[in-house]
Motif scaffolding. Sequence first.
Motif, PDB file in Angstrom:
ATOM      1  N   SER A  51      50.200  86.719 -11.213  1.00  0.00           N
ATOM      2  CA  SER A  51      49.060  86.047 -10.586  1.00  0.00           C
ATOM      3  C   SER A  51      49.247  84.542 -10.541  1.00  0.00           C
ATOM      4  O   SER A  51      49.002  83.900  -9.504  1.00  0.00           O
ATOM      5  N   GLU A  70      41.118  83.329  -4.017  1.00  0.00           N
ATOM      6  CA  GLU A  70      40.515  84.614  -4.384  1.00  0.00           C
ATOM      7  C   GLU A  70      41.038  85.727  -3.484  1.00  0.00           C
ATOM      8  O   GLU A  70      41.352  86.828  -3.961  1.00  0.00           O
ATOM      9  N   TRP A  74      42.859  89.035  -4.851  1.00  0.00           N
ATOM     10  CA  TRP A  74      42.029  90.239  -4.900  1.00  0.00           C
ATOM     11  C   TRP A  74      41.589  90.769  -3.540  1.00  0.00           C
ATOM     12  O   TRP A  74      40.822  91.735  -3.474  1.00  0.00           O
ATOM     13  N   HIS A 133      37.669  91.876  -2.290  1.00  0.00           N
ATOM     14  CA  HIS A 133      36.796  92.264  -3.414  1.00  0.00           C
ATOM     15  C   HIS A 133      37.121  91.457  -4.660  1.00  0.00           C
ATOM     16  O   HIS A 133      37.639  91.992  -5.649  1.00  0.00           O
ATOM     17  N   PRO A 134      36.830  90.135  -4.650  1.00  0.00           N
ATOM     18  CA  PRO A 134      37.099  89.326  -5.838  1.00  0.00           C
ATOM     19  C   PRO A 134      36.173  89.714  -6.983  1.00  0.00           C
ATOM     20  O   PRO A 134      35.032  90.146  -6.759  1.00  0.00           O
ATOM     21  N   PRO A 135      36.630  89.548  -8.231  1.00  0.00           N
ATOM     22  CA  PRO A 135      35.778  89.854  -9.392  1.00  0.00           C
ATOM     23  C   PRO A 135      34.772  88.739  -9.637  1.00  0.00           C
ATOM     24  O   PRO A 135      34.572  87.859  -8.789  1.00  0.00           O
TER      25      PRO A 135
END
Length: 231
Positions: free
Chosen positions: A156, A178, A182, A185-187
């Motif tokens: 990452s 982001e 991801w 659908h980022p956290p």
Amino acid sequence: MTRLLIIEDNPELVANLYAFLEPLGYVLDDARDGAAGLRLATGNDYDAILLDLMLPRLDGMTLCQKLRQEFQNPVPVIMLTARDPVDDRVQGFALGADDYLVKPFSLMELDARIQALVRRAQGRSVQGTLTWQDLRVDTRAPQAWRQGQTITLTPSTHKLLLCLMRAAPGVVRKQEMEYLLWGDHPPESGALRTHIHELRQHADKSFTYPLIETVHGIGWRLSAPATSVPE
């Protein structure tokens, strides 16, 4: 080995490309829609991209534009399309495409065009590395070098650092980072800052000056020593 990304929604054509190119020594990845293709293109290092124009979720023209303008990614792009209007080709080149093939095309010609583009791209930079100030990053493996020290990165933080390197000295927006990690659908919101903090610990903390600069409310960038400030 030449690593290619195929972004094409026609499974028969993708199968034909694998059957022809893999025996020639190419390493292939593929995506069947534009959003997945952009995620692969910005999250990995490729020697060239074969890009269809008519794609679900994100069309090829928009994908190419995002790749060049938002992510500052110079990877060679060959557009593949069933259409042949001059206006389409002009628009494709204007958005950053390097070459254009109309379907159906000769696979041997495609191979020749890929090799020509890769040779030209390798002539513009040191193959396999990117450099900014005293920082050098391996584009294929998660490692970097600075002031005589080897820096080991996670997958990452490697992706984030490559993104910053390619955009330098421009700003990479938080939303772009982001998406890079991801997709759609980022956290929760603190996850990206955790990765940035980890990257700073490895690439900035032990050295004479920081390179990673926060542009408050927007994102991050790599800056020159005279303007670098810690977060």
